[in-house]
Every structure is written in structure tokens, then in C-alpha cells.
Write an enzyme that holds these catalytic residues in place. Structure first.
Site, PDB file in Angstrom:
ATOM      1  N   HIS A   1      29.945  47.927  63.137  1.00  0.00           N
ATOM      2  CA  HIS A   1      30.096  48.970  62.110  1.00  0.00           C
ATOM      3  C   HIS A   1      29.658  48.440  60.755  1.00  0.00           C
ATOM      4  O   HIS A   1      29.864  47.272  60.433  1.00  0.00           O
ATOM      5  CB  HIS A   1      31.518  49.534  62.084  1.00  0.00           C
ATOM      6  CG  HIS A   1      32.621  48.570  61.784  1.00  0.00           C
ATOM      7  ND1 HIS A   1      32.952  48.185  60.505  1.00  0.00           N
ATOM      8  CD2 HIS A   1      33.499  47.921  62.596  1.00  0.00           C
ATOM      9  CE1 HIS A   1      33.979  47.361  60.545  1.00  0.00           C
ATOM     10  NE2 HIS A   1      34.327  47.158  61.799  1.00  0.00           N
TER      11      HIS A   1
ATOM     12  N   ASP B   1      30.598  49.774  57.811  1.00  0.00           N
ATOM     13  CA  ASP B   1      31.534  50.014  56.701  1.00  0.00           C
ATOM     14  C   ASP B   1      32.568  48.905  56.581  1.00  0.00           C
ATOM     15  O   ASP B   1      32.752  48.092  57.501  1.00  0.00           O
ATOM     16  CB  ASP B   1      32.241  51.372  56.865  1.00  0.00           C
ATOM     17  CG  ASP B   1      33.120  51.444  58.113  1.00  0.00           C
ATOM     18  OD1 ASP B   1      32.702  50.934  59.168  1.00  0.00           O
ATOM     19  OD2 ASP B   1      34.224  51.999  58.016  1.00  0.00           O
TER      20      ASP B   1
ATOM     21  N   GLU C   1      33.960  53.118  60.789  1.00  0.00           N
ATOM     22  CA  GLU C   1      34.891  52.667  61.836  1.00  0.00           C
ATOM     23  C   GLU C   1      36.286  52.455  61.286  1.00  0.00           C
ATOM     24  O   GLU C   1      37.260  52.527  62.017  1.00  0.00           O
ATOM     25  CB  GLU C   1      34.376  51.367  62.467  1.00  0.00           C
ATOM     26  CG  GLU C   1      35.131  50.929  63.715  1.00  0.00           C
ATOM     27  CD  GLU C   1      36.350  50.052  63.440  1.00  0.00           C
ATOM     28  OE1 GLU C   1      37.127  49.825  64.384  1.00  0.00           O
ATOM     29  OE2 GLU C   1      36.547  49.605  62.290  1.00  0.00           O
ATOM     30  N   GLU C   2      36.367  52.159  59.969  1.00  0.00           N
ATOM     31  CA  GLU C   2      37.651  51.745  59.392  1.00  0.00           C
ATOM     32  C   GLU C   2      38.557  52.919  59.008  1.00  0.00           C
ATOM     33  O   GLU C   2      39.649  52.712  58.504  1.00  0.00           O
ATOM     34  CB  GLU C   2      37.409  50.876  58.140  1.00  0.00           C
ATOM     35  CG  GLU C   2      36.675  49.567  58.417  1.00  0.00           C
ATOM     36  CD  GLU C   2      37.552  48.535  59.130  1.00  0.00           C
ATOM     37  OE1 GLU C   2      38.701  48.849  59.482  1.00  0.00           O
ATOM     38  OE2 GLU C   2      37.058  47.414  59.325  1.00  0.00           O
TER      39      GLU C   2
ATOM     40  N   GLU D   1      32.980  42.719  66.733  1.00  0.00           N
ATOM     41  CA  GLU D   1      34.166  42.666  65.865  1.00  0.00           C
ATOM     42  C   GLU D   1      34.669  41.226  65.769  1.00  0.00           C
ATOM     43  O   GLU D   1      34.384  40.408  66.637  1.00  0.00           O
ATOM     44  CB  GLU D   1      35.278  43.541  66.470  1.00  0.00           C
ATOM     45  CG  GLU D   1      35.008  45.028  66.412  1.00  0.00           C
ATOM     46  CD  GLU D   1      35.335  45.636  65.055  1.00  0.00           C
ATOM     47  OE1 GLU D   1      35.670  44.889  64.121  1.00  0.00           O
ATOM     48  OE2 GLU D   1      35.233  46.874  64.941  1.00  0.00           O
TER      49      GLU D   1
HETATM   50 ZN   LIG Z   1      35.996  45.938  62.294  1.00  0.00          ZN
END
Ligand SMILES: [Zn+2]
Length: 357
Positions: free
Chosen positions: A73, A75, A129-130, A158
Site C-alpha cells: 500500500h 498510503d 489501506e490504513e 507489510e
Molecule cells: Zn501496512
């Protein structure tokens, strides 16, 4: 703006991590970083590049027998006096260094430099994603272009501190309500105090013995916690309502329905409403590309405790693992940083896995 992702930067996962961190991309502000990533990928002859919102997808089509996804991701959580990045010795500090621009750098570096991977690869650089799932780039893609997600195996980059974390735990939020009767606090015996009634709910949660379970050699550890409490009317009123928000993290051998049943059993006798739930994902170590990847890493996987988008792939029947250089304990932390050595090590492992035709 000149694109800071120059060929020299793209060739070095460490320089690339730093350049990505220095493009601010707090959730819902990913346009600038997605523009930079898209421009770079469109110039690569061995990739077909597509974009949906601020999610960029690029794929090889070499006619290999299998396809793997590498996803990260774009973001970050909000800045916290940690932008732009700074270097202290062998550590790079800054918002997104660990979660997860160092992982994004793995994927972008490989996308640009590896023309002939041993599996066809779909690279995802996705937005949001956050924050709530409805904004998540993979949620949007799964609705608009579900075929983009098709693969035999997915690797989410991740933060895992360089070990493979398998599957993920599910997460459920629920609101428990205690009720009472309002009265003037000078004559409180005319009322029933709902905040006091919350004490029994909190005691049950405090005394709760969370389960540990081992699945395919990976240990998962559950947790059930009050995360927010709200009650009270005024400084002289016995309150008639109190709401306790509970977050239950459950191992992936429970379905959401089983998790809810367990939550209701622990908090039996109280009004309870589930407000949000994301299922877990079983470890998924059996797929051939997964076994191959684990052999390249050469260390046993452990269970992933946080929820990640591996669950989204698992729900599509695609086995998925987490692997990234950042320390998950530093994600969302003001001191967030990543070890340069972990970036180099991880990039070398991915390269060995995918370049080994
Ligand atoms: Zn993450």
C-alpha cells in the site's frame, strides 16, 4: 514536479525506500505518489500498466505456468513530526519507513529491474489501506476489475522484520450497552447507574483468558479488549446508558460467525451489536510458489497477529503470506524506522526467489 524515482533510485531499494518516504502520502492523499509510480511503470517495456483511482497495477505476461502477486500500500498513517525521512547510522526514520514503503520499494525495484521473473508477476501499489476498508484500493479493484487479482499466490510486503508471517488474525468490533435509570445524583437511590453496570463487563474482559492456537506450526494469540468507553449525562445525574466498544482479535480457525458467538458467550446477558468485522486467513503454506518462497527465505514462518490484506486473497482462494523489512512493532509509531540491512537482505531474497528461472 520532477519524478524523484529516477533510474538510479529505482536500481537501489534503499534509495528507493527513502525517495518513496519523502513523497507524502497520508491516506486519501496518494495521487502524487501514484502518479510517480505509474509514470515509472509505464516506461517499462516488459510490463502492462493499469490504474484505478490511485491504485497502480503492472503485470508481466510471459506465459509462465503460474502467477504471483506482490502488493504494497502506498498510503501512511498521519505524519507525526517524522517527515521527511532522516538517517541515523544504519536506520532510516520517517513516516512509512516500516509500514510500508520499504516493502513497496521491494516490489517497485523488482518490477522495473526483473524483466524475466520465473513466475508471471502482478505488482499492486494501492491506496488507502490504513483507513476504512471501503476506501482500500484492493476493495475498489476487487469490485471494478476482479480479474486483476487472479493469481496462484500473493505476497503482501507489510512489515514483518524479515521473517515470513503466515495468514492473519480476524478482527471484530462490537458495542456492548449497559442501561440504568436516570436520577439526580443527590437522590441517587431513585436511579440505577449504567456506568457502574459497565464494571461487570470490564471485569469479564480483564479476567478473560485469551486462547493461543497453533495452526500449521504457526502460533496465533487472540485478544479481547475494551478499546473505548462512553457514558454519562452531566455532573449531577446518575447515568442511564454506557457503551463499551470491544475489539476481539481472533485466530483464523474461527469464522466471523464463530467469533461472534464466542463474544456473545463471554458477554452473555448484555445487549451487544457487532459494528465491524474482517475475517482472518489461514496460513496457506501449501501452494507451490509459497513453498518455494519459504525455501528461499530458509526460516520457519510465524503467525501474523495483525489483520492484513492477505485475508482478502485468502477469501478469493489465493494463498498469501506477509514478508517485509520493517519492524511491525514500529508501525504507526512516532519513532518509526527501518534497518538498512533488512532492506538489502529482503530485496536479495525476493530477487533470488523470482530471478531463479
Ligand atoms: Zn501496512
Amino acid at each position: 514536479m520532477e519524478n524523484p524515482l529516477t533510474p538510479e533510485v529505482l536500481a537501489d531499494p534503499v534509495a528507493l525506500t527513502r525517495a518513496l518516504v519523502d513523497i507524502e502520502s497520508v491516506s486519501l492523499n496518494e495521487k502524487a505518489i501514484a502518479d510517480c509510480v505509474e509514470e515509472v511503470l509505464r516506461a517499462v517495456p516488459h510490463l502492462s500498466t493499469y490504474r484505478h483511482g490511485n491504485t497502480v497495477m503492472a503485470r508481466t505476461d510471459l506465459g509462465r505456468g503460474s502467477r504471483v502477486v506482490l502488493a504494497g500500500h502506498l498510503d501512511t498513517v498521519p505524519l507525526n513530526n517524522n517527515f521527511p525521512s532522516t538517517m541515523r547510522g544504519d536506520l532510516m526514520y520517517g513516516c512509512g519507513t516500516s509500514d510500508m514503503k520499504s516493502g513497496v520499494a521491494f516490489a517497485l525495484h523488482l518490477a522495473v529491474t526483473l524483466a524475466e521473473p520465473r513466475h508471471d508477476v502482478t505488482y499492486f501499489f494501492y491506496e488507502a489501506e490504513e483507513i476504512e476498508s471501503r476506501y482500500n484500493g484492493l476493495t475498489l479493484v476487487s469490485a471494478a476489475h476482479p480479474e486483476w487479482l487472479q493469481a496462484d499466490f500473493a505476497l503482501l510486503l507489510e512489515p514483518t522484520h524479515g521473517v515470513v508471517e503466515a495468514g492473519c488474525q480476524g478482527t471484530m468490533r462490537a458495542t456492548v450497552v449497559t442501561t440504568g435509570v436516570r436520577a439526580h445524583s443527590a437522590r441517587s437511590w431513585h436511579g440505577v447507574n449504567a456506568v457502574h453496570a459497565a464494571g461487570d463487563v470490564l471485569r469479564r474482559l480483564a479476567e478473560y483468558q485469551a486462547r493461543r492456537v497453533t495452526i500449521d506450526g504457526c502460533e496465533y494469540r487472540e485478544g479481547m479488549n475494551a478499546v473505548r468507553i462512553h457514558g454519562g449525562v452531566a455532573g449531577n445525574v446518575v447515568p442511564d446508558r454506557c457503551e463499551i466498544e470491544v475489539n476481539y482479535r481472533f485466530a483464523p480457525d474461527r469464522t466471523p460467525a464463530e467469533a461472534e458467538a464466542h463474544l456473545r458467550e463471554v458477554l452473555a446477558g448484555y445487549e451487544l451489536a457487532v459494528t465491524d468485522c474482517a475475517p482472518g486467513a489461514l496460513p496457506g503454506l501449501d501452494a507451490a510458489p509459497a513453498r518455494e518462497f519459504l525455501a528461499t527465505v530458509g526460516a520457519a514462518p510465524i503467525g501474523k497477529l495483525g489483520w492484513t490484506d492477505v485475508a482478502r486473497f485468502a477469501a478469493l482462494g489465493i494463498p498469501a503470506l506477509n514478508f517485509g523489512p520493517g519492524d511491525p512493532n514500529l508501525a504507526h509509531h512516532p519513532d518509526e524506522h527501518v534497518e538498512i540491512g533488512k532492506i538489502r537482505e529482503g530485496a536479495a531474497i525476493l530477487h533470488r526467489w523470482l530471478a531463479n528461472v
